[in-house]
Design an enzyme around this catalytic site. Structure first.
Site, PDB file in Angstrom:
ATOM      1  N   SER A 191       0.849  -1.191   0.000  1.00  0.00           N
ATOM      2  CA  SER A 191       0.000   0.000   0.000  1.00  0.00           C
ATOM      3  C   SER A 191       0.882   1.237   0.000  1.00  0.00           C
ATOM      4  O   SER A 191       2.003   1.210   0.518  1.00  0.00           O
ATOM      5  CB  SER A 191      -0.898   0.006   1.236  1.00  0.00           C
ATOM      6  N   TYR A 214       8.278  -9.018  19.432  1.00  0.00           N
ATOM      7  CA  TYR A 214       8.639  -7.890  18.573  1.00  0.00           C
ATOM      8  C   TYR A 214       7.598  -6.768  18.738  1.00  0.00           C
ATOM      9  O   TYR A 214       6.859  -6.423  17.813  1.00  0.00           O
ATOM     10  CB  TYR A 214       8.732  -8.326  17.111  1.00  0.00           C
TER      11      TYR A 214
END
Length: 341
Positions: A191, A214
């Site tokens: 995108s 993470y």
């Protein structure tokens, strides 16, 4: 008092009317600009066929994935819809068969938010499919669902884990089949929002947020940046194999991806956004054009590691051009998926 011809117009009407006229002009210009930026694309007109080719499309049961699948099936490919919602996948597969007359359309269960599901899907494909010519990593989410789920089964951020980690593992596990079938293509649907991620990806593993692995890798922009970096790194690692890897921006699309925002935004904001999407942006068919171009066009058969928009090479986020960072993402992704480096 003001006079126009034989008509008498009050000062109040003058001072109200002209600002409204200018406001209307400004709104019209704004709508034209938005239409040009977000509501146009290059429609792929080639009559090229894909007989004998096998295509896997993640999220092929709705939105631009479904339109891409429809087009590639019409061109004669064997199309496999890899989807989490099997009921919708079954309906989509039947719709594509009815529309194209191509009955070589299948659907398989795949939950990209669960790496065990990805492994089972890849094992099935590797064991049952003699070839794989085109892998389109299309599925994605832009917001957490209404059930409040925020983490994947392996405790990654749900958006990052679904949009990126699941696709990384899927591609990794299907790479040998893609090599056997070369020339073949990997296509990552990203995108333009990846350009809104301003800072380098942070691979620190703590302190954990709600037990998230993470914890600095989260949200839509981050996941879409990772999709672009993934394609760039794949291009390097697959050089000389006949397998290409590219990423793309499909356009701003009036698709189902916006549905979760209905419960998160105010009614007025969502109403205005849906108006913009419906009247000024692309429909699903328009949003599928760059994916179709990259899957079919012979002119990009040897093009790899690039980012496309409107079916032409475009400028990606400069962070995605950092080969060291792309290598770090690759190594971190191997760790995320429990793969040996």
């Amino acid at each position: 008092m003001l006079f126009f011809g034989d008509e008498e117009v009050s000062d109040g009407m003058y001072y109200i009317g002209y600002p409204l006229i200018f406001l209307g002009i400004y709104l019209l210009i704004f709508m034209i600009v938005i239409k040009l930026l977000w509501g146009t694309t290059r429609y792929y007109r080639s009559q090229a066929r894909l007989f004998g080719k096998t295509v896997i499309i993640t999220g092929g049961n709705s939105g631009i994935g479904k339109e891409t699948a429809l087009e590639l099936a019409w061109r004669g490919a064997r199309v496999i819809l890899a989807c989490r919602n099997l009921n919708k996948a079954k309906q989509a597969a039947q719709y594509i068969k009815d529309k194209t007359g191509n009955y070589n359309v299948d659907y398989q269960y795949l939950d990209l938010s669960d790496l065990n599901s990805v492994k089972r899907f890849a094992e099935h494909i590797n064991g049952s499919e003699p070839r794989l010519d085109i892998l389109i990593n299309n599925a994605g989410i832009a917001s957490e669902p209404e059930n409040g789920l925020t983490l994947t089964s392996q405790r990654f951020d749900l958006i990052f884990g679904t949009n990126y980690v699941g696709h990384f593992l899927l591609t990794y596990l299907l790479t040998d089949l893609l090599k056997i079938s070369s020339p073949s293509r990997i296509i990552n649907v990203s995108s333009f929002m990846h350009k809104m991620h301003w800072t380098p990806l942070n691979f620190d593993t703590g302190p954990n947020r709600e037990g998230m692995r993470y914890p600095n890798l989260f949200d839509y922009r981050c996941s879409k940046l990772a999709n672009v970096m993934h394609a760039r790194e794949l291009a390097k690692k697959l050089a000389g194999t006949g397998v290409t890897a590219n990423s793309l921006h499909p356009g701003v699309i009036n698709s189902e991806i916006w549905i979760p925002f209905k419960s998160k935004w105010t009614y007025l904001l969502f109403f205005v956004w849906k108006f913009v999407l419906r009247h000024l942006c692309l429909d699903n068919r328009g949003g599928a054009q760059t994916s179709i171009f990259l899957a079919v066009d012979e002119g990009v058969m040897s093009v790899t590691g690039k980012y496309f928009s409107r079916s032409v090479v475009s400028n990606e986020n400069k962070l995605a051009r950092d080969d060291v960072a792309c290598g770090r993402l690759w190594n971190a992704s191997l760790d995320m998926c429990g793969l040996a480096q």
